[in-house]
Design an enzyme around this catalytic site. Structure first.
Site, PDB file in Angstrom:
ATOM      1  N   ASN A 169       0.734  -1.179  -0.015  1.00  0.00           N
ATOM      2  CA  ASN A 169       0.237  -0.019   0.000  1.00  0.00           C
ATOM      3  C   ASN A 169       0.963   1.260   0.100  1.00  0.00           C
ATOM      4  O   ASN A 169       1.899   1.294   0.530  1.00  0.00           O
ATOM      5  CB  ASN A 169      -0.826   0.147   1.425  1.00  0.00           C
ATOM      6  CG  ASN A 169      -2.084   1.157   0.935  1.00  0.00           C
ATOM      7  OD1 ASN A 169      -2.921   0.904   0.357  1.00  0.00           O
ATOM      8  ND2 ASN A 169      -1.965   2.434   1.447  1.00  0.00           N
ATOM      9  N   ARG A 174       0.630  12.671   6.481  1.00  0.00           N
ATOM     10  CA  ARG A 174       1.329  13.535   7.055  1.00  0.00           C
ATOM     11  C   ARG A 174       2.112  13.084   8.373  1.00  0.00           C
ATOM     12  O   ARG A 174       1.587  12.213   9.036  1.00  0.00           O
ATOM     13  CB  ARG A 174       0.760  14.870   7.496  1.00  0.00           C
ATOM     14  CG  ARG A 174      -0.266  14.717   8.842  1.00  0.00           C
ATOM     15  CD  ARG A 174      -0.609  16.013   9.363  1.00  0.00           C
ATOM     16  NE  ARG A 174      -1.251  15.744  10.444  1.00  0.00           N
ATOM     17  CZ  ARG A 174      -2.535  16.012  10.693  1.00  0.00           C
ATOM     18  NH1 ARG A 174      -3.381  16.417   9.889  1.00  0.00           N
ATOM     19  NH2 ARG A 174      -3.220  15.770  11.745  1.00  0.00           N
ATOM     20  N   TRP A 187      -1.866   8.269   9.978  1.00  0.00           N
ATOM     21  CA  TRP A 187      -2.834   7.419   8.816  1.00  0.00           C
ATOM     22  C   TRP A 187      -4.272   7.330   9.864  1.00  0.00           C
ATOM     23  O   TRP A 187      -4.244   6.935  10.943  1.00  0.00           O
ATOM     24  CB  TRP A 187      -2.509   6.079   8.672  1.00  0.00           C
ATOM     25  CG  TRP A 187      -1.536   5.184   9.659  1.00  0.00           C
ATOM     26  CD1 TRP A 187      -2.037   4.816  10.996  1.00  0.00           C
ATOM     27  CD2 TRP A 187      -0.390   4.314   9.426  1.00  0.00           C
ATOM     28  NE1 TRP A 187      -1.072   4.178  11.339  1.00  0.00           N
ATOM     29  CE2 TRP A 187      -0.267   3.789  10.522  1.00  0.00           C
ATOM     30  CE3 TRP A 187       0.412   4.319   8.227  1.00  0.00           C
ATOM     31  CZ2 TRP A 187       0.942   3.016  10.584  1.00  0.00           C
ATOM     32  CZ3 TRP A 187       1.609   3.536   8.364  1.00  0.00           C
ATOM     33  CH2 TRP A 187       1.566   2.901   9.452  1.00  0.00           C
ATOM     34  N   GLU A 230      -1.068   1.236  -5.179  1.00  0.00           N
ATOM     35  CA  GLU A 230      -0.910   2.650  -5.827  1.00  0.00           C
ATOM     36  C   GLU A 230       0.186   2.779  -6.905  1.00  0.00           C
ATOM     37  O   GLU A 230       0.145   3.631  -7.804  1.00  0.00           O
ATOM     38  CB  GLU A 230      -0.742   3.675  -4.736  1.00  0.00           C
ATOM     39  CG  GLU A 230      -2.129   4.013  -4.093  1.00  0.00           C
ATOM     40  CD  GLU A 230      -2.488   3.038  -2.699  1.00  0.00           C
ATOM     41  OE1 GLU A 230      -1.934   1.988  -2.734  1.00  0.00           O
ATOM     42  OE2 GLU A 230      -3.644   2.934  -2.261  1.00  0.00           O
ATOM     43  N   ASP A 279      -5.388  21.999   8.936  1.00  0.00           N
ATOM     44  CA  ASP A 279      -5.671  20.979   8.380  1.00  0.00           C
ATOM     45  C   ASP A 279      -6.404  21.421   7.057  1.00  0.00           C
ATOM     46  O   ASP A 279      -6.904  22.614   6.812  1.00  0.00           O
ATOM     47  CB  ASP A 279      -6.438  19.990   9.038  1.00  0.00           C
ATOM     48  CG  ASP A 279      -6.147  18.453   8.641  1.00  0.00           C
ATOM     49  OD1 ASP A 279      -5.894  18.224   7.303  1.00  0.00           O
ATOM     50  OD2 ASP A 279      -5.828  17.684   9.548  1.00  0.00           O
TER      51      ASP A 279
HETATM   52  C1  FMN Z   1      -1.840  16.759   0.788  1.00  0.00           C
HETATM   53  C2  FMN Z   1      -2.517  15.755   1.155  1.00  0.00           C
HETATM   54  C3  FMN Z   1      -2.196  15.102   2.657  1.00  0.00           C
HETATM   55  C4  FMN Z   1      -3.110  14.127   3.261  1.00  0.00           C
HETATM   56  N1  FMN Z   1      -2.641  13.900   4.578  1.00  0.00           N
HETATM   57  C5  FMN Z   1      -3.554  12.707   5.127  1.00  0.00           C
HETATM   58  C6  FMN Z   1      -3.264  12.276   6.506  1.00  0.00           C
HETATM   59  O1  FMN Z   1      -2.380  12.961   7.167  1.00  0.00           O
HETATM   60  N2  FMN Z   1      -3.929  11.319   7.081  1.00  0.00           N
HETATM   61  C7  FMN Z   1      -4.658  10.492   6.158  1.00  0.00           C
HETATM   62  O2  FMN Z   1      -4.976   9.395   6.753  1.00  0.00           O
HETATM   63  N3  FMN Z   1      -5.116  10.919   4.863  1.00  0.00           N
HETATM   64  C8  FMN Z   1      -4.298  12.061   4.376  1.00  0.00           C
HETATM   65  N4  FMN Z   1      -4.304  12.425   3.080  1.00  0.00           N
HETATM   66  C9  FMN Z   1      -5.643  11.632   2.217  1.00  0.00           C
HETATM   67  C10 FMN Z   1      -4.948  10.207   1.726  1.00  0.00           C
HETATM   68  O3  FMN Z   1      -3.644  10.384   1.340  1.00  0.00           O
HETATM   69  C11 FMN Z   1      -5.934   9.519   0.881  1.00  0.00           C
HETATM   70  O4  FMN Z   1      -7.035   9.241   1.808  1.00  0.00           O
HETATM   71  C12 FMN Z   1      -5.489   8.004   0.474  1.00  0.00           C
HETATM   72  O5  FMN Z   1      -6.469   7.529  -0.477  1.00  0.00           O
HETATM   73  C13 FMN Z   1      -4.735   7.324   1.446  1.00  0.00           C
HETATM   74  O6  FMN Z   1      -4.247   5.924   0.741  1.00  0.00           O
HETATM   75  P1  FMN Z   1      -5.030   4.718   1.360  1.00  0.00           P
HETATM   76  O7  FMN Z   1      -6.225   4.799   0.690  1.00  0.00           O
HETATM   77  O8  FMN Z   1      -4.163   3.747   0.611  1.00  0.00           O
HETATM   78  O9  FMN Z   1      -5.102   4.566   2.721  1.00  0.00           O
HETATM   79  C14 FMN Z   1      -3.852  13.325   2.535  1.00  0.00           C
HETATM   80  C15 FMN Z   1      -4.042  13.626   1.363  1.00  0.00           C
HETATM   81  C16 FMN Z   1      -3.437  14.818   0.514  1.00  0.00           C
HETATM   82  C17 FMN Z   1      -3.547  15.206  -0.826  1.00  0.00           C
HETATM   83 MN    MN Z   2      -4.653   2.018  -0.425  1.00  0.00          MN
END
Ligand code: FMN
Ligand code: MN
Length: 498
Positions: A169, A174, A187, A230, A279
């Protein structure tokens, strides 16, 4: 041309296109960068390469800040075109005839190319720092807002493995700097990296890639189903596989083209207080417990560039990352909810707060079906408000949607209140993670839905509109023939998009 191969290709492309400004003045990554970038983003300005951010490493920011740059990143005319590339493959049918077979082979090749490729060495490991040499303080990590608890790494691609399946994954989460060799890992509860972590007993390896080519960086933010890597999406969208090298101190593969890679471990019971952080909701998310990422190595290019992004009150730079997802995932959404013609997640709604959706309606209650479908679909399930309009309404035209909501809704009959999971960061519901949902059916309704006979919408006849188009100059009013045939064109383009 293909999408840029790494961050340097991307910077070169941005420069050639007049889309990047180098800032040679010394600038402080503590708040000052944010204030500059916030002004530039809101003005639709260029990407910025801060050459002296009080660190040896330059800081790249606002690479994703406009639609044009987002299209350049994907080497596409429009984000819908990127969506179509994916839709073409999803909707693949057995080919008829030679021409279609050749086209089909090309599609199959694009699927084959999407598989990440293992290579022996990569620029991301030119420098390998371990032990006491690991020092996050060397990087120009931003403190974005005055109330932030510390500096935060804001544009990471966090790589984990599902301990049961070995599946990879990559997520963008952040990371708050705790000390030179550890950070928090934010996460959220609905995210895949966290699920991998919860499946681990004891310790897990984690790698974080910083400074990727723009498509791979985007892919880390894409809401793919848990079992889809991804990096595969990135390979597919780039038309070239993501190249990976084995990590130096972790049992994970890391991108060969990254500027910087952080390697380390996260343990089940090793928690810290993360936040507050200004945020993308426009508010500070409060301090909460999150796991600690303990670094075992930093690898990098010798002159590595550090990438960053500032989120905050919308619109911010992440608006276009979100819009890319909105467009790219439309064909995939239509696979399960085929009556959807188009949808829009307003930037001001921080994406998960509001979804405007147009549908081709053919039976009573279909708007409600679509609301429930959205509330059951991947991360869209976190959507708080769903507004459903008919297929001829342009969901990107907020005035038109507002008009339909005001004109077509009997609140007693057409508003559906429901409940379910809500975004981790949503501060409005009484309980964290769970609360109310609202669905508004702004479609035309028939007697089977309890409505009286629906009146006809006012539309000028095509014949008169064409006449006025032709004669516009003659009237001497000036300007363009405003609005001529606009509606007709719009609904036609929607039909064609399907
Ligand atoms: C700039 C940016 C910052 C992000 N920060 C977070 C974060 O701190 N925690 C989080 O859970 N998702 C964050 N996200 C959203 C996740 O990256 C997004 O939900 C992504 O689908 C997560 O990957 P996953 O589906 O494999 O868990 C952020 C997205 C962006 C564009
Ligand atoms: Mn994913």
């Amino acid at each position: 041309m293909a999408p840029p191969g790494d961050l340097r290709d991307w910077i070169a492309l941005l420069e050639r296109e007049g889309e990047l400004v180098r800032v040679s003045a010394e600038v402080d990554p503590h708040l000052e960068v944010t204030e500059i970038v916030d002004r530039v983003v809101k003005a639709g300005g260029p990407a910025l390469l801060f050459e002296r951010p009080k660190s040896e490493h330059p800081l790249l920011i606002n690479q994703f800040g406009t639609e044009r740059r987002m299209c350049l990143a994907f080497d596409a005319e429009s984000l819908d075109e990127v969506g179509r590339r994916l839709g073409d493959v999803l909707e693949m049918q057995p080919p008829q005839g030679i021409a279609e077979k050749v086209k089909g082979l090309r599609k199959l090749k694009s699927i084959a190319d999407s598989q990440p490729k293992r290579v022996r060495s990569g620029a991301s490991q030119e420098v390998v720092l371990t032990g006491d040499d690991v020092d996050l303080g060397a990087l120009p990590i931003q403190t974005c807002w005055p109330g932030d608890a510390a500096p935060f790494i804001t544009l990471p691609a966090v790589i984990t493995k599902d301990p049961r399946t070995g599946g990879r994954n990559v997520g963008m989460y952040r990371m708050q700097v705790l000390d030179p060799r550890s950070t928090a890992m934010h996460w959220q509860i609905h995210k895949d990296g966290r699920a991998d972590y919860l499946m681990t007993d004891g310790k897990m390896d984690v790698a974080v890639a910083l400074g990727l080519d723009p498509v791979t960086a985007y892919a880390a933010s894409a809401p793919l189903p848990k079992h889809v890597d991804e990096f595969m999406l990135a390979g597919f969208l780039r038309g070239e596989p993501v190249e990976l090298v084995p990590g130096k101190t972790v049992d994970l593969e890391v991108p060969a083209n990254a500027e910087i890679v952080l390697e380390g471990t996260i343990s089940r019971d090793d928690l810290t207080t993360e936040g507050p952080f200004g945020d993308h909701t426009g508010y500070y998310s409060p301090a909460e417990p999150f796991p600690v990422f303990r670094l075992s190595a930093i690898t990098m290019r010798s002159d590595a560039i550090y990438p960053s992004i500032v989120v905050g009150k919308p619109p911010a730079e992440d608006a276009w990352l979100g819009k890319a997802t909105e467009r790219i995932f439309l064909p995939a959404i239509r696979m399960s909810v085929p009556e959807i013609v188009d949808y829009d997640l307003p930037v001001a709604g921080a994406f998960h707060n509001c979804c405007l959706v147009s549908i081709r309606k053919s039976f009573p209650g279909q708007a409600q079906k679509v609301m429930h479908a959205i509330w059951g679909l991947g991360l869209l399930s976190l959507t708080k408000a769903v507004v459903v309009v008919d297929e001829w309404v342009d969901v990107h035209d907020y005035d038109d949607v507002f008009f339909r909501v005001c004109a077509n809704v009997d609140p007693k009959r057409d508003v559906l209140l429901s409940e379910g999971p809500l975004d981790h960061l949503d501060h409005a519901p009484s309980l964290q993670f769970y609360g109310g949902k609202i669905g508004i059916d702004a479609t035309h309704k028939g007697p089977a839905e309890g409505a009286r006979e629906w009146p006809e919408e006012i539309v000028m006849s095509g014949e008169v509109r064409r006449r006025v188009d032709e004669r516009w100059e003659e009237y001497g009013i000036g300007g363009a023939a405003a609005g001529a045939d606009g509606d007709a064109k719009r609904s036609l383009s929607q039909l064609l998009r399907r």
